[in-house]
Scaffold this active site. Structure first.
Site, PDB file in Angstrom:
ATOM      1  N   GLU A 214       1.565 -23.222  72.784  1.00  9.25           N
ATOM      2  CA  GLU A 214       2.507 -22.518  72.384  1.00  9.25           C
ATOM      3  C   GLU A 214       3.031 -23.070  71.182  1.00  9.25           C
ATOM      4  OE1 GLU A 214       3.604 -19.714  74.064  1.00  9.25           O
ATOM      5  OE2 GLU A 214       2.400 -19.994  75.401  1.00  9.25           O
ATOM      6  N   PRO A 215       3.689 -22.078  70.039  1.00  9.53           N
ATOM      7  CA  PRO A 215       4.297 -22.433  69.097  1.00  9.53           C
ATOM      8  C   PRO A 215       5.561 -22.994  69.307  1.00  9.53           C
ATOM      9  CG  PRO A 215       4.291 -19.927  69.269  1.00  9.53           C
ATOM     10  CD  PRO A 215       3.179 -20.560  70.436  1.00  9.53           C
TER      11      PRO A 215
END
Length: 22
Positions: free
Chosen positions: A12-13
């Site tokens: 996930e960013p």
């Protein structure tokens, strides 16, 4: 999400590297 220092866990960013959904 959890902090994860494992590059394989980068799913996930986020504001920090190593944010993971593992």
């Amino acid at each position: 999400i959890t902090a994860c220092l494992d590059p394989d866990g980068w799913k996930e960013p986020g504001p920090l590297p190593g944010i993971s959904t593992k």
